[in-house]
Write an enzyme that holds these catalytic residues in place. Structure first.
Site, mmCIF file in Angstrom:
data_model
loop_
_atom_site.group_PDB
_atom_site.id
_atom_site.type_symbol
_atom_site.label_atom_id
_atom_site.label_comp_id
_atom_site.label_asym_id
_atom_site.label_seq_id
_atom_site.Cartn_x
_atom_site.Cartn_y
_atom_site.Cartn_z
ATOM 1 N N HIS A 131 0.873 -1.271 0.060
ATOM 2 C CA HIS A 131 -0.059 -0.087 -0.020
ATOM 3 C C HIS A 131 0.859 1.454 -0.152
ATOM 4 O O HIS A 131 0.217 2.483 -0.155
ATOM 5 C CB HIS A 131 -0.996 -0.202 1.313
ATOM 6 C CG HIS A 131 -2.230 0.758 0.829
ATOM 7 N ND1 HIS A 131 -2.466 1.433 -0.120
ATOM 8 C CD2 HIS A 131 -3.484 0.513 1.639
ATOM 9 C CE1 HIS A 131 -3.789 1.866 -0.300
ATOM 10 N NE2 HIS A 131 -4.164 1.405 0.827
ATOM 11 N N ASP A 186 -2.301 1.807 -4.622
ATOM 12 C CA ASP A 186 -3.447 2.294 -4.038
ATOM 13 C C ASP A 186 -4.572 1.231 -4.357
ATOM 14 O O ASP A 186 -4.365 0.275 -5.418
ATOM 15 C CB ASP A 186 -3.906 3.896 -4.001
ATOM 16 C CG ASP A 186 -4.318 3.943 -5.611
ATOM 17 O OD1 ASP A 186 -4.633 3.203 -6.603
ATOM 18 O OD2 ASP A 186 -4.077 5.148 -5.934
#
Length: 429
Positions: free
Chosen positions: A401, A405
């Site tokens: 992450h 995204d």
């Protein structure tokens, strides 16, 4: 000058003894700091034990082929007073003519390599393929690499850093980490781990464990899920696998079909094919797909299909069959496992419905494919909904992450599913 006891170092949490292979410094010889004094073998790996400082080898207390418990005295050294003070594992011996103490303190089974040195973990460690190759050659784990100070941009670890570290005698090989005070301290919980048969990890399992812990520590993992209707793909493969093998002399498994769908999705979403280098994202030019493969020993290995996007179905089938064969026969070479940019783990092979795979560092994401299972599904049609038996499969994508995204991960995963569902049943080979 002071005489000190040189002890068998601790070489891992589960290591309790080592075998003396060879003394490289003989009695009466002098040595410099970092010179290798003795070679020690354990069940896992051979170790070279360096000198903590310059001095003289007074005597050997054990011989080659002797099995020695960790912490036992293996030699008597003579070091300068300054050097002697640095050795946390050595106890000074009384000089001739000086009174010996009447009460002996308990001897601590500490290691000769750690001395009083400690290290701070490089939490932003990026391991390049070149550094990884040097580390593998010298049996340096990812945990130990994280202890080395990088001199590259933003603290990046360079090959020269690892080479200098080796030349220094691997001073942090057995060192203890520096514990930084924080608002939360992990409690020392005394878990009852039970009793039973003790099975020590082999070297490969140790490296896998290091890699997995390093990956979870480095990348904030998030996993996305989707299911795909593979009915057309399954029908086409079942109808053509024998013809394919007769024509190309290659077995047609689902693996090359999955790799093809993933490689095409990567071309549409190239940012998923990347790695993080400090504050820079490296978007890879090549699409090299790693295949997580279980060995007969139960350990996992990741051979790599190079340039998967440039191979046709025949080429993908040939590459996957060759790599799987080499894996099972233990004939994989270093080049067969280098350079992956994205990895697939087919957990469906073991009957799993789905999985949450751990990212194969330094990649940005990894895909798990579950078991293909027939289910009754509601199919929407212009003339009305129907219930049909379809071949369904869950896909799960674990992604880093920091650089991927949710929108990119979800779009990429959906594109893989679309590629699988929209399979051309009229295709030829």
């Amino acid at each position: 000058m002071s005489k000190i006891e040189f002890r068998m170092p601790k070489m891992g949490e589960s290591i309790t003894e080592g075998t003396i292979l060879n003394w490289l410094v003989q009695e009466g010889d002098t040595f410099e700091e970092g010179d290798i004094l003795v070679e020690v073998a354990t069940d896992k790996v051979d170790n070279e034990v360096p000198a903590p400082s310059s001095g003289t080898m007074l005597s050997h207390k054990v011989s080659a082929k002797d099995v020695v418990p960790v912490g036992d005295v293996i030699a008597i050294l003579e070091l300068s007073d300054t050097a002697s003070a640095k050795m946390s594992q050595a106890e000074k011996m009384p000089d001739k003519g000086s009174p010996a103490t009447s009460e002996k303190k308990p001897k601590k089974a500490t290691n000769s390599n750690s001395s009083s040195k400690a290290y701070k973990v490089n939490e932003n460690l990026f391991i390049s393929p070149l550094v990884d190759a040097v580390a593998r050659k010298n049996h340096i784990s990812y945990e130990e690499l994280a202890r080395i100070t990088g001199t590259g941009k933003d603290g990046r670890l360079r090959k020269s850093d690892v080479t200098n570290y080796l030349n220094e005698g691997r001073p942090f090989q057995f060192a203890q980490p520096v514990v930084e005070p924080s608002g939360f301290q992990v409690p020392d919980l005394k878990f009852d781990k039970g009793t039973g048969k003790i099975v020590e990890m082999d070297r490969m399992r140790e490296m896998i464990a290091d890699h997995m812990v390093y990956s979870k520590h480095t990348s904030p993992h998030v996993t996305a899920y989707v299911e795909a209707d593979l009915t057309d793909m399954v029908t086409w493969r079942n109808a053509n696998k024998l013809k394919f093998q007769e024509k190309h002399s290659e077995r047609l498994t689902f693996t090359p079909l999955f790799i093809e769908a993933v490689a095409n999705a990567i071309k549409d979403f190239p940012m998923i094919n990347s790695s993080l280098d400090g504050k820079n994202i490296i978007v890879k030019e090549d699409i090299n797909i790693g295949m997580a493969t279980a060995l007969p020993s139960g350990n996992l290995i990741v051979p790599v299909v190079k340039n998967a996007d440039k191979k046709d179905l025949k080429g993908l089938a040939a590459a996957t069959n060759e790599l799987v064969g080499k894996s099972r026969e233990g004939k994989l070479k270093g080049d067969d496992m280098k350079g992956s940019t994205f990895t697939i783990s087919n957990v469906g092979t073991f009957g799993s419905l789905m999985g949450t795979p751990i990212i194969n560092q330094p990649e940005a994401a990894i895909l798990a494919t579950g078991i293909i299972k027939k289910r009754a599904e509601v199919i929407e049609k212009p003339e009305g909904d129907t219930i049909e038996i379809r071949s369904m499969m869950y896909l799960s994508l674990s992604f880093d992450h920091r650089i991927v995204d949710g929108y990119l991960a979800g779009s990429f995963l959906k594109r893989i599913a679309d590629n699988m569902e929209n399979f051309d049943v009229e295709r030829t080979f």
